[in-house]
Write a protein that holds these residues in place. Structure first.
Motif, mmCIF file in Angstrom:
data_model
loop_
_atom_site.group_PDB
_atom_site.id
_atom_site.type_symbol
_atom_site.label_atom_id
_atom_site.label_comp_id
_atom_site.label_asym_id
_atom_site.label_seq_id
_atom_site.Cartn_x
_atom_site.Cartn_y
_atom_site.Cartn_z
ATOM 1 N N GLN A 41 66.363 11.356 61.735
ATOM 2 C CA GLN A 41 67.244 11.105 60.585
ATOM 3 C C GLN A 41 67.267 9.623 60.216
ATOM 4 N N GLU A 42 67.232 8.748 61.213
ATOM 5 C CA GLU A 42 67.164 7.305 60.940
ATOM 6 C C GLU A 42 65.853 6.971 60.216
ATOM 7 N N PHE A 43 64.749 7.550 60.687
ATOM 8 C CA PHE A 43 63.462 7.348 60.029
ATOM 9 C C PHE A 43 63.506 7.870 58.591
ATOM 10 N N LEU A 44 64.070 9.064 58.394
ATOM 11 C CA LEU A 44 64.147 9.657 57.059
ATOM 12 C C LEU A 44 64.911 8.775 56.076
ATOM 13 N N LEU A 54 53.381 14.758 59.933
ATOM 14 C CA LEU A 54 53.807 13.818 60.963
ATOM 15 C C LEU A 54 54.483 14.558 62.108
ATOM 16 N N ASP A 55 54.017 14.294 63.313
ATOM 17 C CA ASP A 55 54.700 14.753 64.524
ATOM 18 C C ASP A 55 55.408 13.523 65.086
ATOM 19 N N TYR A 56 56.656 13.333 64.642
ATOM 20 C CA TYR A 56 57.412 12.118 64.926
ATOM 21 C C TYR A 56 57.878 12.091 66.375
ATOM 22 N N GLY A 57 57.689 10.943 67.010
ATOM 23 C CA GLY A 57 58.182 10.732 68.370
ATOM 24 C C GLY A 57 58.784 9.345 68.483
ATOM 25 N N THR A 58 59.566 9.119 69.500
ATOM 26 C CA THR A 58 60.221 7.820 69.637
ATOM 27 C C THR A 58 59.217 6.706 69.926
ATOM 28 N N LYS A 59 58.119 7.021 70.628
ATOM 29 C CA LYS A 59 57.114 6.003 70.952
ATOM 30 C C LYS A 59 55.945 6.000 69.978
ATOM 31 N N LEU A 110 54.772 16.338 55.368
ATOM 32 C CA LEU A 110 55.406 17.335 56.220
ATOM 33 C C LEU A 110 55.886 16.617 57.469
ATOM 34 N N LEU A 111 57.151 16.757 57.769
ATOM 35 C CA LEU A 111 57.724 16.103 58.937
ATOM 36 C C LEU A 111 58.217 17.176 59.884
ATOM 37 N N LYS A 137 57.521 13.411 47.874
ATOM 38 C CA LYS A 137 58.044 14.713 48.272
ATOM 39 C C LYS A 137 57.877 14.879 49.788
ATOM 40 N N LEU A 138 58.940 15.343 50.446
ATOM 41 C CA LEU A 138 58.918 15.513 51.897
ATOM 42 C C LEU A 138 59.558 16.843 52.249
#
Length: 135
Positions: free
Chosen positions: A73-76, A7-12, A54-55, A87-88
Protein backbone atom coordinates in the motif's frame (compact mmCIF):
# COMPACT_ATOMS: atom_id res chain seq x y z
CA UNK A 1 -0.53 -1.49 -28.55
CA UNK A 2 1.12 -1.48 -25.19
CA UNK A 3 2.68 -4.15 -23.08
CA UNK A 4 1.50 -5.45 -19.73
CA UNK A 5 4.03 -5.40 -16.90
CA UNK A 6 3.59 -7.69 -13.89
CA UNK A 7 5.21 -7.10 -10.51
CA UNK A 8 5.79 -9.63 -7.74
CA UNK A 9 6.45 -7.05 -5.02
CA UNK A 10 8.68 -7.94 -2.09
CA UNK A 11 10.30 -5.96 0.68
CA UNK A 12 13.83 -6.67 -0.64
CA UNK A 13 13.32 -7.26 -4.34
CA UNK A 14 10.55 -7.27 -6.91
CA UNK A 15 10.19 -9.72 -9.76
CA UNK A 16 9.19 -8.17 -13.08
CA UNK A 17 7.61 -9.86 -16.10
CA UNK A 18 6.37 -8.36 -19.35
CA UNK A 19 4.07 -9.33 -22.19
CA UNK A 20 4.77 -8.89 -25.85
CA UNK A 21 2.86 -6.06 -27.56
CA UNK A 22 0.18 -8.48 -28.77
CA UNK A 23 -0.33 -9.64 -25.18
CA UNK A 24 0.15 -13.29 -26.05
CA UNK A 25 3.47 -14.22 -24.42
CA UNK A 26 4.54 -13.64 -20.82
CA UNK A 27 8.29 -13.44 -20.24
CA UNK A 28 10.37 -12.86 -17.14
CA UNK A 29 12.16 -9.53 -17.47
CA UNK A 30 14.29 -9.01 -14.37
CA UNK A 31 14.39 -8.68 -10.62
CA UNK A 32 14.84 -5.19 -9.21
CA UNK A 33 15.84 -4.17 -5.68
CA UNK A 34 12.54 -2.83 -4.32
CA UNK A 35 14.20 0.39 -3.16
CA UNK A 36 15.01 1.08 -6.85
CA UNK A 37 11.67 -0.06 -8.30
CA UNK A 38 10.13 3.36 -9.01
CA UNK A 39 13.34 4.52 -10.73
CA UNK A 40 13.35 1.34 -12.80
CA UNK A 41 9.70 1.89 -13.79
CA UNK A 42 10.32 5.51 -14.82
CA UNK A 43 13.11 4.41 -17.13
CA UNK A 44 11.16 1.43 -18.49
CA UNK A 45 8.04 3.51 -19.18
CA UNK A 46 10.15 6.04 -21.09
CA UNK A 47 11.51 3.28 -23.34
CA UNK A 48 8.51 0.98 -23.76
CA UNK A 49 4.79 1.46 -24.28
CA UNK A 50 3.15 -0.04 -21.17
CA UNK A 51 -0.62 0.16 -20.90
CA UNK A 52 -1.22 -1.87 -17.74
CA UNK A 53 0.58 -2.82 -14.54
CA UNK A 54 -0.38 -6.00 -12.72
CA UNK A 55 0.59 -5.97 -9.07
CA UNK A 56 0.48 -9.19 -7.09
CA UNK A 57 -1.96 -9.20 -4.20
CA UNK A 58 -0.73 -11.52 -1.46
CA UNK A 59 -3.55 -13.13 0.49
CA UNK A 60 -3.86 -15.64 3.29
CA UNK A 61 -5.72 -18.89 2.71
CA UNK A 62 -8.89 -17.30 4.15
CA UNK A 63 -8.59 -14.49 1.55
CA UNK A 64 -7.56 -11.84 4.08
CA UNK A 65 -4.63 -9.56 3.26
CA UNK A 66 -1.17 -10.79 4.19
CA UNK A 67 1.25 -8.82 6.36
CA UNK A 68 3.18 -7.60 3.31
CA UNK A 69 0.09 -5.72 2.08
CA UNK A 70 1.06 -2.78 4.32
CA UNK A 71 4.30 -2.34 2.35
CA UNK A 72 2.48 -2.74 -0.94
CA UNK A 73 0.00 0.00 0.00
CA UNK A 74 2.91 2.38 0.70
CA UNK A 75 4.35 1.53 -2.72
CA UNK A 76 0.94 2.04 -4.37
CA UNK A 77 0.60 5.50 -2.87
CA UNK A 78 3.98 6.56 -4.30
CA UNK A 79 3.24 4.85 -7.62
CA UNK A 80 -0.04 6.72 -8.04
CA UNK A 81 1.66 10.04 -7.24
CA UNK A 82 4.34 9.49 -9.88
CA UNK A 83 2.22 7.70 -12.51
CA UNK A 84 -1.35 8.95 -11.99
CA UNK A 85 -2.46 7.98 -15.52
CA UNK A 86 -1.06 4.43 -15.50
CA UNK A 87 -3.70 1.73 -15.25
CA UNK A 88 -2.98 -0.75 -12.44
CA UNK A 89 -4.79 -3.93 -11.45
CA UNK A 90 -4.23 -6.25 -8.52
CA UNK A 91 -3.94 -9.99 -9.13
CA UNK A 92 -4.19 -12.74 -6.52
CA UNK A 93 -0.68 -14.16 -6.15
CA UNK A 94 -1.35 -17.05 -3.77
CA UNK A 95 0.93 -20.01 -4.47
CA UNK A 96 2.96 -18.25 -7.17
CA UNK A 97 6.22 -18.73 -5.27
CA UNK A 98 5.51 -22.44 -4.84
CA UNK A 99 4.55 -22.72 -8.50
CA UNK A 100 7.72 -20.87 -9.49
CA UNK A 101 9.88 -23.18 -7.41
CA UNK A 102 8.15 -26.25 -8.87
CA UNK A 103 8.67 -24.95 -12.40
CA UNK A 104 12.37 -24.58 -11.61
CA UNK A 105 12.47 -28.22 -10.51
CA UNK A 106 10.48 -29.33 -13.56
CA UNK A 107 12.84 -27.48 -15.89
CA UNK A 108 15.81 -29.34 -14.44
CA UNK A 109 17.57 -26.54 -12.58
CA UNK A 110 20.17 -27.72 -10.09
CA UNK A 111 19.60 -27.21 -6.37
CA UNK A 112 22.09 -24.33 -6.26
CA UNK A 113 20.24 -22.53 -9.08
CA UNK A 114 16.87 -23.07 -7.34
CA UNK A 115 18.20 -21.22 -4.28
CA UNK A 116 18.37 -18.01 -6.33
CA UNK A 117 15.50 -16.06 -4.75
CA UNK A 118 15.69 -13.37 -7.43
CA UNK A 119 14.93 -15.99 -10.08
CA UNK A 120 11.98 -17.26 -8.02
CA UNK A 121 10.62 -13.68 -7.86
CA UNK A 122 11.00 -13.19 -11.62
CA UNK A 123 9.26 -16.49 -12.36
CA UNK A 124 6.51 -15.59 -9.86
CA UNK A 125 5.90 -12.33 -11.74
CA UNK A 126 5.71 -14.33 -14.96
CA UNK A 127 3.11 -16.64 -13.42
CA UNK A 128 1.07 -13.61 -12.28
CA UNK A 129 1.17 -12.28 -15.85
CA UNK A 130 0.32 -15.66 -17.37
CA UNK A 131 -2.68 -16.06 -15.07
CA UNK A 132 -3.97 -12.69 -16.29
CA UNK A 133 -3.29 -13.27 -20.00
CA UNK A 134 -4.75 -16.76 -20.10
CA UNK A 135 -7.87 -16.27 -18.03
Amino acid sequence: MGRILALDYGTKRTGVAVSDELKIIASGLTTVPTAELLTFLKKYFSEENVELILLGEPKQMDSTASQSEVNIQEFLKKFREIFPEMKLERVDERFTSKMAFQSMIDSGLKKKQRQNKALVDEISATIILQSYLYK
